[in-house]
Scaffold this motif. Structure first.
Motif, PDB file in Angstrom:
ATOM      1  N   PHE A 155      29.471  34.830  28.967  1.00 64.07           N
ATOM      2  CA  PHE A 155      30.416  35.546  29.828  1.00 64.07           C
ATOM      3  C   PHE A 155      31.712  34.753  29.991  1.00 64.07           C
ATOM      4  O   PHE A 155      32.825  35.311  29.932  1.00 64.07           O
ATOM      5  CB  PHE A 155      29.778  35.812  31.189  1.00 64.07           C
ATOM      6  CG  PHE A 155      30.689  36.485  32.179  1.00 64.07           C
ATOM      7  CD1 PHE A 155      31.120  37.787  31.973  1.00 64.07           C
ATOM      8  CD2 PHE A 155      31.132  35.816  33.312  1.00 64.07           C
ATOM      9  CE1 PHE A 155      31.969  38.418  32.873  1.00 64.07           C
ATOM     10  CE2 PHE A 155      31.970  36.434  34.219  1.00 64.07           C
ATOM     11  CZ  PHE A 155      32.393  37.732  33.999  1.00 64.07           C
ATOM     12  N   TYR A 166      35.652  30.772  38.228  1.00 67.51           N
ATOM     13  CA  TYR A 166      34.389  30.938  37.518  1.00 67.51           C
ATOM     14  C   TYR A 166      33.640  29.607  37.454  1.00 67.51           C
ATOM     15  O   TYR A 166      32.437  29.538  37.721  1.00 67.51           O
ATOM     16  CB  TYR A 166      34.642  31.440  36.087  1.00 67.51           C
ATOM     17  CG  TYR A 166      34.983  32.910  35.958  1.00 67.51           C
ATOM     18  CD1 TYR A 166      35.203  33.695  37.073  1.00 67.51           C
ATOM     19  CD2 TYR A 166      35.089  33.501  34.716  1.00 67.51           C
ATOM     20  CE1 TYR A 166      35.521  35.033  36.955  1.00 67.51           C
ATOM     21  CE2 TYR A 166      35.410  34.848  34.572  1.00 67.51           C
ATOM     22  CZ  TYR A 166      35.626  35.608  35.705  1.00 67.51           C
ATOM     23  OH  TYR A 166      35.940  36.938  35.583  1.00 67.51           O
ATOM     24  N   THR A 220      33.392  45.961  41.487  1.00 68.51           N
ATOM     25  CA  THR A 220      33.334  44.756  40.668  1.00 68.51           C
ATOM     26  C   THR A 220      33.082  45.078  39.202  1.00 68.51           C
ATOM     27  O   THR A 220      33.634  44.422  38.302  1.00 68.51           O
ATOM     28  CB  THR A 220      32.237  43.813  41.192  1.00 68.51           C
ATOM     29  OG1 THR A 220      32.545  43.451  42.547  1.00 68.51           O
ATOM     30  CG2 THR A 220      32.148  42.548  40.355  1.00 68.51           C
ATOM     31  N   TYR A 221      32.278  46.092  38.938  1.00 68.50           N
ATOM     32  CA  TYR A 221      31.965  46.439  37.553  1.00 68.50           C
ATOM     33  C   TYR A 221      33.193  46.992  36.830  1.00 68.50           C
ATOM     34  O   TYR A 221      33.415  46.706  35.644  1.00 68.50           O
ATOM     35  CB  TYR A 221      30.801  47.431  37.515  1.00 68.50           C
ATOM     36  CG  TYR A 221      29.590  46.913  38.272  1.00 68.50           C
ATOM     37  CD1 TYR A 221      28.808  45.896  37.742  1.00 68.50           C
ATOM     38  CD2 TYR A 221      29.264  47.408  39.524  1.00 68.50           C
ATOM     39  CE1 TYR A 221      27.708  45.405  38.432  1.00 68.50           C
ATOM     40  CE2 TYR A 221      28.179  46.927  40.229  1.00 68.50           C
ATOM     41  CZ  TYR A 221      27.407  45.916  39.686  1.00 68.50           C
ATOM     42  OH  TYR A 221      26.329  45.416  40.379  1.00 68.50           O
ATOM     43  N   VAL A 235      35.421  43.988  36.046  1.00 73.55           N
ATOM     44  CA  VAL A 235      34.978  43.255  34.861  1.00 73.55           C
ATOM     45  C   VAL A 235      35.278  44.059  33.600  1.00 73.55           C
ATOM     46  O   VAL A 235      35.701  43.498  32.575  1.00 73.55           O
ATOM     47  CB  VAL A 235      33.482  42.926  34.960  1.00 73.55           C
ATOM     48  CG1 VAL A 235      32.977  42.268  33.674  1.00 73.55           C
ATOM     49  CG2 VAL A 235      33.216  42.005  36.149  1.00 73.55           C
ATOM     50  N   ASN A 289      37.569  42.012  31.435  1.00 70.86           N
ATOM     51  CA  ASN A 289      36.829  41.321  30.378  1.00 70.86           C
ATOM     52  C   ASN A 289      36.378  42.247  29.261  1.00 70.86           C
ATOM     53  O   ASN A 289      35.735  41.792  28.314  1.00 70.86           O
ATOM     54  CB  ASN A 289      35.603  40.615  30.979  1.00 70.86           C
ATOM     55  CG  ASN A 289      35.965  39.629  32.068  1.00 70.86           C
ATOM     56  OD1 ASN A 289      36.614  39.979  33.043  1.00 70.86           O
ATOM     57  ND2 ASN A 289      35.548  38.392  31.919  1.00 70.86           N
ATOM     58  N   PHE A 339      28.154  40.221  31.617  1.00 68.97           N
ATOM     59  CA  PHE A 339      27.985  40.163  33.071  1.00 68.97           C
ATOM     60  C   PHE A 339      26.682  40.845  33.489  1.00 68.97           C
ATOM     61  O   PHE A 339      25.906  40.303  34.285  1.00 68.97           O
ATOM     62  CB  PHE A 339      29.188  40.829  33.735  1.00 68.97           C
ATOM     63  CG  PHE A 339      29.173  40.788  35.239  1.00 68.97           C
ATOM     64  CD1 PHE A 339      29.177  39.582  35.914  1.00 68.97           C
ATOM     65  CD2 PHE A 339      29.163  41.966  35.983  1.00 68.97           C
ATOM     66  CE1 PHE A 339      29.173  39.538  37.305  1.00 68.97           C
ATOM     67  CE2 PHE A 339      29.158  41.933  37.361  1.00 68.97           C
ATOM     68  CZ  PHE A 339      29.166  40.719  38.027  1.00 68.97           C
ATOM     69  N   VAL A 375      33.720  39.227  41.802  1.00 70.37           N
ATOM     70  CA  VAL A 375      32.745  38.753  40.817  1.00 70.37           C
ATOM     71  C   VAL A 375      32.202  37.390  41.197  1.00 70.37           C
ATOM     72  O   VAL A 375      31.153  36.962  40.691  1.00 70.37           O
ATOM     73  CB  VAL A 375      33.399  38.716  39.418  1.00 70.37           C
ATOM     74  CG1 VAL A 375      34.388  37.571  39.302  1.00 70.37           C
ATOM     75  CG2 VAL A 375      32.347  38.615  38.326  1.00 70.37           C
TER      76      VAL A 375
END
Length: 486
Positions: A123, A147, A377-378, A381, A385, A393, A443
């Motif tokens: 990730f 992170y 949050t999803y 991401v 990302n 994730f 996250v």
């Protein structure tokens, strides 16, 4: 007492960390004594004392970090040192301690063995690639140190949290700290300084998330508390939690609470005999009647607005999804860079349609004022990302959930039903966070990171039989010194 002091001061010669730290702090104290700010010369001594205590009992640092989680707006110093956060200092010391602990002892390294690190590494690598190819490169670069800090928190928790901390101390710290946050929030709400209860949290929704996270642990305590005083405290704690949750006026909190309640019921259904099931139904009916009678009408009015597109908050949430969809179509694999949604939103058509400055600090620039997270949050991401990052994730989240299930199954097969139910409570609390992430963007939320670490600690402890397993973590010693549930 003398024995504890000796153990604190007994710095092993093979570990030079404390000797170097003491030398640096003594030099700093001398320098401060001859400076205009000589009163601060006491600070290095206090730091050394804290370092020695944490060096002897590093799990205390984990409890300190857990205790300040509900107080996100109060974790820093004031004035010129406002950028320094208490949990960062404690976490950094624990990380250094972990590194220097590797030399004299291999136990922390054994505790860190887990398949979760490979998934976190994948990730992180994908996040770095997304940052490198992002049009917001310098801004998304700022997310990467967060992170790393989150991974260090997971690491020190896995390395230093003992079994007793998992079963007793950490749940107590979580419940007490959240209760303190609720009391603070209700006081500010009653005095008119908060329209919606958030206490020391960054937002009412974050406060609701944390309250719901604590409820499975509170229910576990209700089933397993052996002291009468502890059982008496449960009732006001439940009432306090419900009052705090209602006064956050969180619509997402209401949805996740219902799902969490179902999860709690399924986790403890083995204990529900027909008689207890009847009592639970009666208590539930009474609680529902009290909720209908006591909850203010403004709460129900706000809940009724769920799905109403004329409501500004609901309209913005729909726009967040549309904006995220557009961003994903343009960069589907690697995305726009970690935490890039807010920058994409500010530059997008949707962001321009909702350009309201809101009630933010006057020192914040207009560009920062117009930035908004996806409140999911999803989606964050996925946009930041890309599809590859989201898959990585979800692999991390799924791995942790699987290990909760495995630990629960192992304890149950061993006959340690109380331990199995404790793990199930952690699992339901973790699931509540995963559900809330559908409505909340973070996250690196501390309870998410803590849950990732706890999944590995539970898995580790399930493979290490303990004399307490047969009786459970809340067993009391009998006359022969054996532990039995009371």
């Amino acid at each position: 007492m003398n024995g504890h002091i000796k153990r604190i001061l007994a710095v092993r010669t093979e570990n030079p960390f404390f000797a170097v730290l003491a030398f640096v702090l003594v030099g700093l104290a001398v320098a401060l004594l001859v400076s205009p700010i000589c009163p601060l010369a006491l600070a290095p001594g206090l730091v050394l004392l804290v370092a020695l205590v944490l060096g002897r009992w590093p799990e205390i640092g984990i409890y300190v970090i857990a205790a300040v989680i509900p107080f996100g707006t109060l974790r820093g110093f004031t004035g010129d040192f406002s950028f320094i956060r208490i949990h960062w200092l404690v976490g950094a010391f624990l990380a250094f301690l972990l590194v220097f602990h590797v030399l004299p002892s291999k136990q922390p390294m054994r505790n860190l063995r887990s398949g979760i690190w490979l998934r976190l590494l994948v990730f992180f690598v994908l996040a770095v690639l997304a940052m490198l190819f992002s049009p917001y490169r310098m801004m998304t670069l700022q997310a990467l140190p967060l992170y790393v800090a989150g991974y260090l928190f997971v690491a020190v928790t896995m390395a230093f949290l003992p079994r007793r901390g998992l079963t007793h101390r950490l749940p107590a710290v979580i419940l007490i700290s959240i209760a303190a946050g609720i009391v603070m929030g209700l006081w500010l709400y009653a005095s008119g300084r908060q329209e919606r209860v958030s206490g020391g949290a960054i937002s009412p929704n974050n406060m609701a998330l944390m309250i719901i996270f604590s409820i499975p642990l509170l229910v576990y305590w209700a089933f397993h508390a052996r002291r009468r005083l502890a059982r008496l405290i449960i009732v006001p704690l439940v009432a306090l939690s419900m009052a705090g949750l209602v006064t956050t006026y969180s619509r997402s909190g209401a949805i996740v609470f219902v799902a969490t309640a179902v999860g709690i019921f399924l986790a403890h259904k083995r204990r529900l005999t027909p008689r207890k099931f009847g009592l639970v139904l009666s208590a539930g009916a009474l609680a529902l009647a009290l909720v209908v009678a006591l909850v203010p009408s403004a709460y129900w009015k706000r809940q009724a607005a769920i799905g109403d597109e004329s409501d500004p908050a609901m309209s913005r949430r729909k726009a967040y999804v549309a904006c995220a969809t557009d961003a994903f179509r343009q960069r589907p694999l690697l995305g726009w860079g970690p935490s890039a949604f807010q920058y994409y939103w500010a530059d997008s058509y949707y962001g321009r349609q909702y350009r309201t400055r809101g009630k933010r600090e006057a020192t914040v620039s207009p560009e920062e004022q117009y930035r908004r997270t996806a409140h999911n949050t999803y989606l964050e991401v996925l946009v930041g990302n890309g599809l590859l990052g989201l898959a990585a994730f979800l692999a991390v989240l799924g791995f942790a959930y699987r290990d909760f299930l495995r630990a629960e199954k192992t304890f149950r097969q061993r006959g340690a039903e109380a331990m199995a139910q404790l793990v199930a409570s952690y699992r339901v609390a973790y699931l509540s966070v995963l559900l809330y992430l559908l409505f909340f963007s973070d996250v690196n939320h501390k309870y998410l990171l803590l849950s990732l670490a706890l999944s590995q600690v539970c898995r580790r402890e399930s493979g290490q039989p303990s004399p307490e397993d047969a009786a459970g973590p809340d067993a009391a010693p009998d006359a022969a010194g054996r532990r039995t549930l009371t």
